[in-house]
Design an enzyme around this catalytic site. Structure first.
Site, PDB file in Angstrom:
ATOM      1  N   ASP A 139       0.856  -1.185   0.000  1.00 44.61           N
ATOM      2  CA  ASP A 139       0.000   0.000   0.000  1.00 44.61           C
ATOM      3  C   ASP A 139       0.893   1.235   0.000  1.00 44.61           C
ATOM      4  O   ASP A 139       1.971   1.233   0.603  1.00 44.61           O
ATOM      5  CB  ASP A 139      -0.909   0.024   1.228  1.00 44.61           C
ATOM      6  CG  ASP A 139      -1.985  -1.049   1.182  1.00 44.61           C
ATOM      7  OD1 ASP A 139      -2.374  -1.432   0.064  1.00 44.61           O
ATOM      8  OD2 ASP A 139      -2.423  -1.507   2.252  1.00 44.61           O
ATOM      9  N   ASP A 153      -7.079  -1.551  -4.668  1.00 44.79           N
ATOM     10  CA  ASP A 153      -8.168  -1.144  -3.772  1.00 44.79           C
ATOM     11  C   ASP A 153      -9.070  -0.117  -4.451  1.00 44.79           C
ATOM     12  O   ASP A 153     -10.303  -0.178  -4.329  1.00 44.79           O
ATOM     13  CB  ASP A 153      -7.591  -0.543  -2.487  1.00 44.79           C
ATOM     14  CG  ASP A 153      -6.764  -1.535  -1.693  1.00 44.79           C
ATOM     15  OD1 ASP A 153      -7.058  -2.736  -1.768  1.00 44.79           O
ATOM     16  OD2 ASP A 153      -5.829  -1.097  -1.018  1.00 44.79           O
TER      17      ASP A 153
END
Length: 204
Positions: A139, A153
């Site tokens: 991330d 995402d």
């Protein structure tokens, strides 16, 4: 010379749908785009940043913040990584099984983004450290007061929003929309026309 009468459309006749080959191409295109974009950005982050490094992009709104997440959004379930691996694999299979019903370009977009995003994070789970099926997801996108996330995402969230809008608008997966509402809307006009005709003939 009189024109031939236009044939009546049956009340349950489906609206014209795009060709299946085109829909599958759209689906595949969006899925590949989401997956490749996700993996390329993760490759860029892991090769140019150190884990824990934070780089301002559009401060204070946007930063690159490289972390590795073993759980889901907001680091939920960090100790059960394998559960998310199974869930993402199941979601990917379920999407592929639904393709035989696909009849809408918007659904092709939504499912393509959903599959690409799911496969993007699934790839991390399967092939990144610490082990197969237990890998940590990369991330790096940080917004104020929000979880750190990635392109996969974003693709999944975008697909969910599109699916919700399609559901609220009554657009089914197969894209078939009946013409009943249009015909029902024509009935009052037809009744009014008949009433006007009777009034003109002097009948009450």
């Amino acid at each position: 010379m009189t024109n031939a009468p236009t044939p009546a459309v049956p009340r349950d006749a489906p609206a014209r749908r795009p060709r299946r080959g085109l829909l599958l191409s759209l689906f595949a295109g969006f899925a590949v785009f989401a997956y490749v974009f996700d993996q390329l950005t993760k490759l860029w982050v892991t090769s140019t940043m150190i884990e824990g490094e934070r780089t301002p992009v559009l401060p204070p709104l946007l930063h690159w913040y490289y972390i590795r997440n073993s759980g889901a959004a907001f680091s939920i379930g960090e100790n059960v990584t394998w559960v998310f691996t199974i869930i993402m694999a199941a979601v990917s299979v379920a999407i592929l099984l639904q393709l035989r019903k696909l009849g809408s370009a918007w659904w092709a977009l939504a499912l393509g983004l959903l599959l690409g995003g799911a496969l993007g994070n699934l790839t991390d789970r399967l092939f990144r450290d610490p082990s197969f099926g237990m890998g940590h997801v990369v991330d790096f996108i940080q917004l104020p007061n929000f979880a750190i996330f990635n392109i996969a995402d974003s693709a999944v969230v975008s697909s969910v929003v599109i699916i919700c809008l399609l559901t609220l608008r009554g657009v089914p997966l197969d894209g078939v929309r009946r013409r009943e509402e249009a015909h029902d809307g024509d009935e009052p006009d037809a009744a009014k026309h008949d009433a006007d005709k009777h009034d003109g003939d002097g009948h009450v």
